[in-house]
Design a protein around this motif. Structure first.
Motif, PDB file in Angstrom:
ATOM      1  N   MET A 112       0.833  -1.197   0.000  1.00  0.00           N
ATOM      2  CA  MET A 112       0.000   0.000   0.000  1.00  0.00           C
ATOM      3  C   MET A 112       0.869   1.249   0.000  1.00  0.00           C
ATOM      4  O   MET A 112       1.921   1.305   0.604  1.00  0.00           O
ATOM      5  N   SER A 113       0.402   2.266  -0.686  1.00  0.00           N
ATOM      6  CA  SER A 113       1.112   3.534  -0.726  1.00  0.00           C
ATOM      7  C   SER A 113       0.825   4.327   0.538  1.00  0.00           C
ATOM      8  O   SER A 113      -0.146   4.107   1.244  1.00  0.00           O
ATOM      9  N   ASP A 114       1.706   5.287   0.841  1.00  0.00           N
ATOM     10  CA  ASP A 114       1.481   6.184   1.963  1.00  0.00           C
ATOM     11  C   ASP A 114       0.624   7.391   1.572  1.00  0.00           C
ATOM     12  O   ASP A 114       0.387   8.268   2.389  1.00  0.00           O
ATOM     13  N   VAL A 115       0.191   7.461   0.316  1.00  0.00           N
ATOM     14  CA  VAL A 115      -0.629   8.577  -0.137  1.00  0.00           C
ATOM     15  C   VAL A 115      -1.964   8.556   0.614  1.00  0.00           C
ATOM     16  O   VAL A 115      -2.605   7.511   0.753  1.00  0.00           O
ATOM     17  N   ALA A 116      -2.368   9.731   1.114  1.00  0.00           N
ATOM     18  CA  ALA A 116      -3.626   9.822   1.841  1.00  0.00           C
ATOM     19  C   ALA A 116      -4.799   9.658   0.885  1.00  0.00           C
ATOM     20  O   ALA A 116      -4.846  10.274  -0.179  1.00  0.00           O
ATOM     21  N   VAL A 117      -5.747   8.798   1.256  1.00  0.00           N
ATOM     22  CA  VAL A 117      -6.924   8.528   0.428  1.00  0.00           C
ATOM     23  C   VAL A 117      -8.166   8.905   1.216  1.00  0.00           C
ATOM     24  O   VAL A 117      -8.338   8.494   2.361  1.00  0.00           O
ATOM     25  N   ASN A 118      -9.042   9.699   0.591  1.00  0.00           N
ATOM     26  CA  ASN A 118     -10.274  10.124   1.229  1.00  0.00           C
ATOM     27  C   ASN A 118     -11.376  10.107   0.175  1.00  0.00           C
ATOM     28  O   ASN A 118     -11.391  10.939  -0.734  1.00  0.00           O
ATOM     29  N   PHE A 119     -12.294   9.161   0.293  1.00  0.00           N
ATOM     30  CA  PHE A 119     -13.367   9.044  -0.694  1.00  0.00           C
ATOM     31  C   PHE A 119     -14.496  10.038  -0.450  1.00  0.00           C
ATOM     32  O   PHE A 119     -15.410  10.136  -1.278  1.00  0.00           O
ATOM     33  N   GLY A 120     -14.452  10.764   0.655  1.00  0.00           N
ATOM     34  CA  GLY A 120     -15.516  11.714   0.936  1.00  0.00           C
ATOM     35  C   GLY A 120     -15.756  12.720  -0.184  1.00  0.00           C
ATOM     36  O   GLY A 120     -16.893  12.891  -0.636  1.00  0.00           O
ATOM     37  N   PRO A 121     -14.698  13.400  -0.684  1.00  0.00           N
ATOM     38  CA  PRO A 121     -14.928  14.398  -1.730  1.00  0.00           C
ATOM     39  C   PRO A 121     -15.474  13.833  -3.040  1.00  0.00           C
ATOM     40  O   PRO A 121     -16.047  14.581  -3.841  1.00  0.00           O
ATOM     41  N   THR A 122     -15.294  12.537  -3.267  1.00  0.00           N
ATOM     42  CA  THR A 122     -15.775  11.945  -4.516  1.00  0.00           C
ATOM     43  C   THR A 122     -17.034  11.114  -4.313  1.00  0.00           C
ATOM     44  O   THR A 122     -17.428  10.348  -5.189  1.00  0.00           O
ATOM     45  N   ALA A 123     -17.688  11.283  -3.172  1.00  0.00           N
ATOM     46  CA  ALA A 123     -18.850  10.453  -2.849  1.00  0.00           C
ATOM     47  C   ALA A 123     -19.953  10.575  -3.896  1.00  0.00           C
ATOM     48  O   ALA A 123     -20.597   9.582  -4.253  1.00  0.00           O
ATOM     49  N   HIS A 124     -20.180  11.789  -4.415  1.00  0.00           N
ATOM     50  CA  HIS A 124     -21.254  11.965  -5.392  1.00  0.00           C
ATOM     51  C   HIS A 124     -20.948  11.204  -6.682  1.00  0.00           C
ATOM     52  O   HIS A 124     -21.804  10.489  -7.218  1.00  0.00           O
ATOM     53  N   ASP A 125     -19.721  11.354  -7.187  1.00  0.00           N
ATOM     54  CA  ASP A 125     -19.343  10.598  -8.378  1.00  0.00           C
ATOM     55  C   ASP A 125     -19.400   9.105  -8.111  1.00  0.00           C
ATOM     56  O   ASP A 125     -19.812   8.311  -8.965  1.00  0.00           O
ATOM     57  N   TYR A 126     -18.964   8.702  -6.932  1.00  0.00           N
ATOM     58  CA  TYR A 126     -18.954   7.284  -6.575  1.00  0.00           C
ATOM     59  C   TYR A 126     -20.373   6.720  -6.642  1.00  0.00           C
ATOM     60  O   TYR A 126     -20.615   5.637  -7.196  1.00  0.00           O
ATOM     61  N   ALA A 127     -21.320   7.443  -6.063  1.00  0.00           N
ATOM     62  CA  ALA A 127     -22.707   6.970  -6.038  1.00  0.00           C
ATOM     63  C   ALA A 127     -23.328   6.972  -7.431  1.00  0.00           C
ATOM     64  O   ALA A 127     -24.092   6.064  -7.782  1.00  0.00           O
ATOM     65  N   ARG A 128     -22.982   7.965  -8.232  1.00  0.00           N
ATOM     66  CA  ARG A 128     -23.654   8.116  -9.529  1.00  0.00           C
ATOM     67  C   ARG A 128     -23.064   7.226 -10.611  1.00  0.00           C
ATOM     68  O   ARG A 128     -23.795   6.716 -11.471  1.00  0.00           O
ATOM     69  N   TYR A 129     -21.748   7.019 -10.592  1.00  0.00           N
ATOM     70  CA  TYR A 129     -21.094   6.401 -11.743  1.00  0.00           C
ATOM     71  C   TYR A 129     -20.491   5.021 -11.484  1.00  0.00           C
ATOM     72  O   TYR A 129     -20.102   4.343 -12.432  1.00  0.00           O
ATOM     73  N   ARG A 130     -20.373   4.615 -10.226  1.00  0.00           N
ATOM     74  CA  ARG A 130     -19.895   3.261  -9.965  1.00  0.00           C
ATOM     75  C   ARG A 130     -21.051   2.286 -10.187  1.00  0.00           C
ATOM     76  O   ARG A 130     -22.081   2.382  -9.526  1.00  0.00           O
ATOM     77  N   THR A 131     -20.887   1.357 -11.100  1.00  0.00           N
ATOM     78  CA  THR A 131     -21.949   0.397 -11.368  1.00  0.00           C
ATOM     79  C   THR A 131     -22.009  -0.649 -10.255  1.00  0.00           C
ATOM     80  O   THR A 131     -21.014  -0.952  -9.605  1.00  0.00           O
ATOM     81  N   GLY A 132     -23.189  -1.206 -10.048  1.00  0.00           N
ATOM     82  CA  GLY A 132     -23.368  -2.225  -9.028  1.00  0.00           C
ATOM     83  C   GLY A 132     -22.840  -3.577  -9.474  1.00  0.00           C
ATOM     84  O   GLY A 132     -22.484  -3.782 -10.642  1.00  0.00           O
ATOM     85  N   PHE A 133     -22.783  -4.495  -8.526  1.00  0.00           N
ATOM     86  CA  PHE A 133     -22.427  -5.863  -8.868  1.00  0.00           C
ATOM     87  C   PHE A 133     -23.585  -6.497  -9.632  1.00  0.00           C
ATOM     88  O   PHE A 133     -24.755  -6.263  -9.307  1.00  0.00           O
ATOM     89  N   PRO A 134     -23.291  -7.316 -10.632  1.00  0.00           N
ATOM     90  CA  PRO A 134     -24.369  -7.891 -11.452  1.00  0.00           C
ATOM     91  C   PRO A 134     -25.139  -8.980 -10.712  1.00  0.00           C
ATOM     92  O   PRO A 134     -24.635  -9.571  -9.735  1.00  0.00           O
TER      93      PRO A 134
END
Length: 263
Positions: A1-23
């Motif tokens: 794993m990288s030491d780069v800080a990861v925060n999905f909070g700012p991308t939550a809207h894109d995540y909800a809208r564009y990540r497809t569900g499991f089939p």
């Protein structure tokens, strides 16, 4: 794993809208193996926007979704409005605070690599009934040369050479050994290929929601990346919808009634 800080909070809207569900094939395969049946009690750790959690609830399960990001949980609540109820809890996968030995399934979709795995495994064992199932699922787009996925990932890495992404089940066979050593047995899995259509707009949103872009870069850098990706798609992959190959993997491990062996 990288030491780069990861925060999905700012991308939550894109995540909800564009990540497809499991089939549906994933849930059919799990049900055929006795996982996610009506009446099962499920904890979905790293639930994000609740994709797995809602699908299990729709199948008749009682589901608790757990995540550390309030923005993702808010999107999960919004996306699930009017659907089968899921109770959401803000907590880490390693310390959910949920009742001990009260759950038939602990699921983790697209997130196992983010956890402190020894602690997450111990927490799953604490939560599950004897014989209960831990299910780890991934849905990853193809990065074979010449594909949209490969070109998009190459572009993304020019913006973020320290991309903190790691592979899923196929690239981490040692995860099975970790589970076996921690008192899980009957380890088995299944996988299948599927093709997911995306418009250019939707694929750009999917890439913005990636850990190495929307969860890592500054807003200005995200916008410049997005503009470059739009040009790449226009020039090299003009036909719409894009047909993006994906691989879906699932690993099932059953909680042994016996404690793990001492090292």
């Amino acid at each position: 794993m990288s030491d780069v800080a990861v925060n999905f909070g700012p991308t939550a809207h894109d995540y909800a809208r564009y990540r497809t569900g499991f089939p549906p094939e994933l849930f059919d395969g799990l049900a055929a193996r006795g996982v996610g049946l009506p009446g099962h009690r499920v904890v979905d750790v790293g639930t994000g926007t609740g994709v797995l959690a809602r699908a299990f609830a729709a199948a008749g399960c009682t589901v608790a979704g757990v995540d550390v990001a309030p923005e993702l949980l808010a999107e999960a609540e919004r996306c699930g409005a009017g659907e089968a109820a899921v109770s959401y809890h803000r907590a880490p996968a390693e310390d959910t605070g949920l009742p001990v030995g009260a759950w038939d399934v602990v699921s983790a979709g697209q997130c196992w690599h983010w956890f402190d795995r020894p602690r997450a495994i111990a927490e799953a064992r604490r939560l599950l009934t004897a014989g209960g199932a831990l299910v780890i699922c991934y849905r990853d787009f193809s990065t074979e040369p010449g594909t949209v996925g490969a070109a998009s990932l190459q572009l993304a890495r020019t913006y973020n050479p320290d991309w903190p992404e790691v592979g899923g089940l196929a690239e981490n066979p040692h995860w099975r050994d970790e589970l076996a050593a921690a008192g899980f047995g009957d380890l088995h899995g299944f996988a299948f290929d599927t093709v997911v259509p995306f418009t250019h707009e939707a694929w750009r949103g999917r890439m913005r929601s990636a850990s190495g872009i929307g969860a890592t870069l500054t807003p200005d850098r995200i916008n410049v990346f997005d503009a470059d990706l739009a040009r790449l798609l226009h020039d090299r992959f003009p036909d719409q919808p894009l047909q993006i190959p994906h691989r879906v993997d699932a690993l099932i491990a059953r909680r042994s009634p016996h404690p793990p062996a001492s090292p």
